[in-house]
Design an enzyme around this catalytic site. Structure first.
Site, PDB file in Angstrom:
ATOM      1  N   CYS A   6      -7.048   3.944   7.203  1.00 11.40           N
ATOM      2  CA  CYS A   6      -7.072   2.670   6.472  1.00 11.40           C
ATOM      3  C   CYS A   6      -8.525   2.280   6.163  1.00 11.40           C
ATOM      4  O   CYS A   6      -9.358   2.163   7.070  1.00 11.40           O
ATOM      5  CB  CYS A   6      -6.400   1.596   7.327  1.00 11.40           C
ATOM      6  SG  CYS A   6      -6.622  -0.057   6.675  1.00 11.40           S
ATOM      7  N   ASN A  87      -1.405 -11.128  -0.973  1.00  9.29           N
ATOM      8  CA  ASN A  87      -0.394 -10.254  -1.551  1.00  9.29           C
ATOM      9  C   ASN A  87       0.312  -9.520  -0.420  1.00  9.29           C
ATOM     10  O   ASN A  87      -0.340  -8.981   0.486  1.00  9.29           O
ATOM     11  CB  ASN A  87      -1.041  -9.259  -2.517  1.00  9.29           C
ATOM     12  CG  ASN A  87      -1.569  -9.952  -3.758  1.00  9.29           C
ATOM     13  OD1 ASN A  87      -0.930 -10.858  -4.272  1.00  9.29           O
ATOM     14  ND2 ASN A  87      -2.738  -9.548  -4.231  1.00  9.29           N
ATOM     15  N   HIS A 100      -4.920  -8.994   4.403  1.00  9.83           N
ATOM     16  CA  HIS A 100      -6.178  -9.624   3.979  1.00  9.83           C
ATOM     17  C   HIS A 100      -5.887 -10.895   3.216  1.00  9.83           C
ATOM     18  O   HIS A 100      -4.896 -11.002   2.503  1.00  9.83           O
ATOM     19  CB  HIS A 100      -7.033  -8.676   3.134  1.00  9.83           C
ATOM     20  CG  HIS A 100      -6.321  -8.049   1.969  1.00  9.83           C
ATOM     21  ND1 HIS A 100      -5.469  -6.982   2.122  1.00  9.83           N
ATOM     22  CD2 HIS A 100      -6.332  -8.348   0.649  1.00  9.83           C
ATOM     23  CE1 HIS A 100      -4.989  -6.641   0.931  1.00  9.83           C
ATOM     24  NE2 HIS A 100      -5.486  -7.451   0.018  1.00  9.83           N
TER      25      HIS A 100
HETATM   26  P1  AMP Z   1      -4.540  -6.497  -2.833  1.00 11.07           P
HETATM   27  O1  AMP Z   1      -4.086  -6.117  -4.195  1.00 11.07           O
HETATM   28  O2  AMP Z   1      -4.155  -7.878  -2.453  1.00 11.07           O
HETATM   29  O3  AMP Z   1      -4.133  -5.454  -1.820  1.00 11.07           O
HETATM   30  O4  AMP Z   1      -6.124  -6.544  -2.900  1.00 11.07           O
HETATM   31  C1  AMP Z   1      -6.957  -5.522  -2.469  1.00 11.07           C
HETATM   32  C2  AMP Z   1      -8.344  -5.936  -2.882  1.00 11.07           C
HETATM   33  O5  AMP Z   1      -9.273  -5.142  -2.165  1.00 11.07           O
HETATM   34  C3  AMP Z   1      -8.657  -5.738  -4.372  1.00 11.07           C
HETATM   35  O6  AMP Z   1      -9.050  -6.989  -4.923  1.00 11.07           O
HETATM   36  C4  AMP Z   1      -9.797  -4.723  -4.367  1.00 11.07           C
HETATM   37  O7  AMP Z   1     -10.741  -4.987  -5.384  1.00 11.07           O
HETATM   38  C5  AMP Z   1     -10.375  -4.894  -2.982  1.00 11.07           C
HETATM   39  N1  AMP Z   1     -11.041  -3.731  -2.407  1.00 11.07           N
HETATM   40  C6  AMP Z   1     -10.555  -2.486  -2.270  1.00 11.07           C
HETATM   41  N2  AMP Z   1     -11.435  -1.704  -1.621  1.00 11.07           N
HETATM   42  C7  AMP Z   1     -12.507  -2.488  -1.317  1.00 11.07           C
HETATM   43  C8  AMP Z   1     -13.739  -2.266  -0.652  1.00 11.07           C
HETATM   44  N3  AMP Z   1     -14.073  -1.068  -0.152  1.00 11.07           N
HETATM   45  N4  AMP Z   1     -14.594  -3.304  -0.525  1.00 11.07           N
HETATM   46  C9  AMP Z   1     -14.278  -4.524  -1.039  1.00 11.07           C
HETATM   47  N5  AMP Z   1     -13.120  -4.795  -1.673  1.00 11.07           N
HETATM   48  C10 AMP Z   1     -12.248  -3.791  -1.822  1.00 11.07           C
END
Ligand code: AMP
Length: 133
Positions: A6, A87, A100
């Site tokens: 993860c 989400n 998150h």
């Molecule tokens: P969700 O669609 O709610 O699962 O959001 C996941 C979020 O994580 C998205 O807004 C991505 O842009 C963000 N994300 C994914 N990988 C990273 C990372 N390594 N660092 C910061 N944000 C990330």
């Protein structure tokens, strides 16, 4: 309770370097890679839970939510207001399967009712033709 595959667990464990907005022994907050607003910070528990429905202990949830206002103050959006987004699962298009909280702010956001929530939404007529549905 870490999932070695993860990406957010790796951020929480410090294996992937990030610029923490806030960190303590249980949570870390860092800015989203693809910000949707001038402030777009994610808060995650360091323990792995796929989402908010993954038997998260209440004290863990309490600590996670207790971090929200701290992050808002650090990011300078506490006074003007902000939006939280969590989400959860497929229908919410959750892309990272580690719980998150999105903290969004830094400008006026439309009410969720006014936004395009996809062709299944009850307001889809505003955004989609019958052919798209
Ligand atoms: P969700 O669609 O709610 O699962 O959001 C996941 C979020 O994580 C998205 O807004 C991505 O842009 C963000 N994300 C994914 N990988 C990273 C990372 N390594 N660092 C910061 N944000 C990330």
């Amino acid at each position: 309770m870490i999932d070695e595959n993860c990406i957010f667990c790796k951020i929480g464990a410090g294996e992937i370097p990030t610029n923490p907005v806030y960190e303590d022994d249980r949570v870390i907050a860092f800015d989203d890679l693809e910000p949707l607003m001038p402030v777009h910070t994610l808060i995650i528990p360091k323990n792995h839970y796929a989402n908010i429905g993954d038997n998260v202990p209440e004290d863990e949830l309490g600590h996670l939510f207790g971090t929200v206002q701290k992050v808002a103050e650090i990011k300078g959006i506490a006074k003007d207001g902000y939006r939280l987004l969590i989400n959860t699962g497929e229908n919410a298009s959750q892309s990272v399967k580690h719980l998150h909280i999105h903290v969004l702010g830094g400008g006026l956001m439309p009410r969720p009712n006014d936004q395009d929530w996809g062709s299944a939404a009850t307001n889809a007529d505003k955004f989609y033709s019958d052919e798209d549905k």
